[in-house]
Design a protein around this motif. Structure first.
Motif, mmCIF file in Angstrom:
data_model
loop_
_atom_site.group_PDB
_atom_site.id
_atom_site.type_symbol
_atom_site.label_atom_id
_atom_site.label_comp_id
_atom_site.label_asym_id
_atom_site.label_seq_id
_atom_site.Cartn_x
_atom_site.Cartn_y
_atom_site.Cartn_z
ATOM 1 N N LYS A 78 89.326 -34.011 44.805
ATOM 2 C CA LYS A 78 89.844 -33.686 43.476
ATOM 3 C C LYS A 78 91.360 -33.490 43.506
ATOM 4 N N GLY A 89 87.863 -39.992 41.584
ATOM 5 C CA GLY A 89 87.506 -40.098 40.175
ATOM 6 C C GLY A 89 86.296 -39.240 39.836
ATOM 7 N N ILE A 90 85.301 -39.242 40.735
ATOM 8 C CA ILE A 90 84.113 -38.429 40.507
ATOM 9 C C ILE A 90 84.464 -36.953 40.589
ATOM 10 N N ALA A 92 87.266 -35.449 40.209
ATOM 11 C CA ALA A 92 88.168 -35.007 39.142
ATOM 12 C C ALA A 92 87.414 -34.664 37.861
ATOM 13 N N SER A 93 86.219 -35.220 37.706
ATOM 14 C CA SER A 93 85.433 -34.965 36.491
ATOM 15 C C SER A 93 84.600 -33.692 36.592
ATOM 16 N N THR A 95 83.857 -29.610 37.198
ATOM 17 C CA THR A 95 84.410 -28.262 37.105
ATOM 18 C C THR A 95 84.120 -27.522 38.411
ATOM 19 N N ASP A 98 80.466 -27.024 38.531
ATOM 20 C CA ASP A 98 79.753 -28.250 38.902
ATOM 21 C C ASP A 98 79.767 -28.439 40.423
#
Length: 221
Positions: A78, A89-90, A92-93, A95, A98
């Motif tokens: 991240k 990319g994954i 970074a999405s 929280t 999560d």
């Protein structure tokens, strides 16, 4: 006035410290993580699945890995400390919650309570023993390579050797926008070795008894 400023500054520092501590104490929920892994199962939920970046290799086994390591790895992607376009990319999405939930899920996924203890790892011999000693690998990853001294370090025994090789080489990468891992300790270790030596080291570690596994999703069975 100066005294007032000191009091305000001290209060701000205390608040920041408290917020940071709270962020670090996010508790993961494995059941919640099981509902959030849609982006993970396409690679990590298929036995033998191969990635093609930065070269062809099997994606790592993550079921049975420690929750703290999984969270640490996702946060590194991240932040960009681990340079991998897809994983960044994954990550970074996600929280913080999560990440904690997914880490909790994969740390328990496929783990059977009361299962027989992992067999003792055979001692390295020959060239492999020389490489392990040179890298002082067991000082962090443990004598069995399955019991690291810190839970934020990975279990690596029995991990796919081609993945281990790619991961080790990534610590040597410099000046590449898409490949590389920013870890000073591992960078210093990996740079001692030629790629041929890293491949041999990865083959030895990958051959050891392991708690790691790939647990197929029901839709892929």
């Amino acid at each position: 006035m100066n005294k007032l400023l000191l009091i305000v500054a001290a209060t701000l520092v205390s608040c920041v410290t408290l917020v940071t501590a709270q962020a670090q104490e996010v508790q993961g929920d494995a059941k919640a993580g099981a509902k959030k892994n849609a982006m993970c199962i396409g690679c990590h939920g298929i036995i033998g699945y191969q990635a093609s970046f930065p070269e062809v290799h099997k994606v790592p086994k993550i079921s049975g890995q420690s929750a703290k390591y999984i969270a640490s790895a996702l946060n590194a992607y991240k932040k960009g400390d681990r340079k991998h376009p897809t994983m960044r990319g994954i990550a970074a999405s996600l929280t913080d919650q999560d990440i904690a939930d997914l880490a909790a899920f994969y740390s328990t996924n496929g783990v059977v309570e009361g299962a027989a203890a992992l067999a003792a790892a055979p001692a390295a011999t020959g060239k492999a023993a020389e490489l392990v000693a040179k890298g002082n690998c067991t000082s962090c990853h443990g004598a069995s390579f399955s019991a690291p001294i810190d839970p934020s370090y990975p279990r690596i025994a029995g991990q796919h050797d081609d993945y281990l090789f790619v991961a080790l080489k990534s610590y040597k990468a410099e000046g590449n926008a898409q490949v590389g891992r920013g870890n000073a300790i591992m960078g210093g270790v990996a740079k001692q070795f030629s790629n041929a030596e890293l491949k041999e080291l990865a083959a030895y570690v990958g051959s050891l008894p392991s708690e790691l596994k790939t647990v197929p999703e029901s839709r892929f069975r």
